[in-house]
Enzyme design. Structure first.
Site, PDB file in Angstrom:
ATOM      1  N   ASP A   7      30.181  67.459   3.178  1.00 41.57           N
ATOM      2  CA  ASP A   7      29.427  66.380   3.812  1.00 41.57           C
ATOM      3  C   ASP A   7      29.733  66.474   5.303  1.00 41.57           C
ATOM      4  O   ASP A   7      30.723  65.914   5.775  1.00 41.57           O
ATOM      5  CB  ASP A   7      29.844  65.025   3.246  1.00 41.57           C
ATOM      6  N   GLU A  67      25.254  69.070   2.382  1.00 39.83           N
ATOM      7  CA  GLU A  67      24.210  68.058   2.495  1.00 39.83           C
ATOM      8  C   GLU A  67      23.348  68.371   3.709  1.00 39.83           C
ATOM      9  O   GLU A  67      23.857  68.736   4.769  1.00 39.83           O
ATOM     10  CB  GLU A  67      24.836  66.667   2.623  1.00 39.83           C
ATOM     11  N   ASP A 139      33.740  60.208   3.131  1.00 42.26           N
ATOM     12  CA  ASP A 139      33.215  61.545   3.405  1.00 42.26           C
ATOM     13  C   ASP A 139      33.632  62.526   2.311  1.00 42.26           C
ATOM     14  O   ASP A 139      32.842  63.359   1.877  1.00 42.26           O
ATOM     15  CB  ASP A 139      33.679  62.052   4.773  1.00 42.26           C
TER      16      ASP A 139
END
Length: 170
Positions: A7, A67, A139
């Site tokens: 992420d 992502e 995160d």
């Protein structure tokens, strides 16, 4: 198969490593690589790259997922996120790791069942899918969700390939 989920973020990049054997998922490790806003951009990107390289060397993932960048209201934030994502992609490419990329909506839908899930819902489902895992930081939780999403997509792709191969044999 060892999978790494990322992420990306310039202030904090979350990472999560899982093992996927068939439909069975297990937690290996997770964490966050943080940078200081007061440091120059180039140094911050180098820190992210070096930190992710250390994770790659330590856990030797067979595949990874990142992502995708979403469009923020603030173009400057989107650009910074893109820089962090670029550092992550280069670290993975340098490690010779195949990379899957998923939008936040696809990750949420894969984990929770709806693309509009809240962060708390994603976190709760990650904890349910990886029992006993004490996740530190949102995160890292999001990174584990990306890894789980990738595991699901890879399993589906293998299943479809097996089905197609069996159809060809008939």
């Amino acid at each position: 198969m060892i999978l790494l989920g990322l992420d990306p973020g310039l202030n904090s990049t979350g990472w999560g490593v899982i093992s996927a054997v068939g439909n069975r998922l297990s937690h290996i490790a997770h964490g966050q690589i943080s940078t200081r806003a007061s440091d120059p951009l180039a140094l911050r990107l180098a820190l992210l790259f070096d930190g992710l390289t250390d994770v790659i060397v330590k856990y030797q993932p067979a595949a990874a997922a990142v992502e995708e960048t979403f469009l923020n209201k603030n173009p400057q934030s989107t650009l910074k996120l893109g820089h962090a994502r670029g550092a992550a992609l280069v670290a993975l490419a340098r490690g010779g790791i195949a990379v899957g990329e998923y939008s936040a909506k696809i990750v949420k839908k894969s984990i929770v069942g709806t693309g509009n899930a809240e962060k708390q819902q994603v976190h709760a489902m990650v904890c349910r899918l990886l029992p006993g895992t004490k996740i530190m930081g949102s995160d890292a939780s999001d990174a584990l969700a990306v890894a789980i999403c990738h595991a699901h997509h890879l399993a589906s792709a293998r299943s479809l390939a097996g089905f197609a191969a069996s159809r060809e044999m008939q």
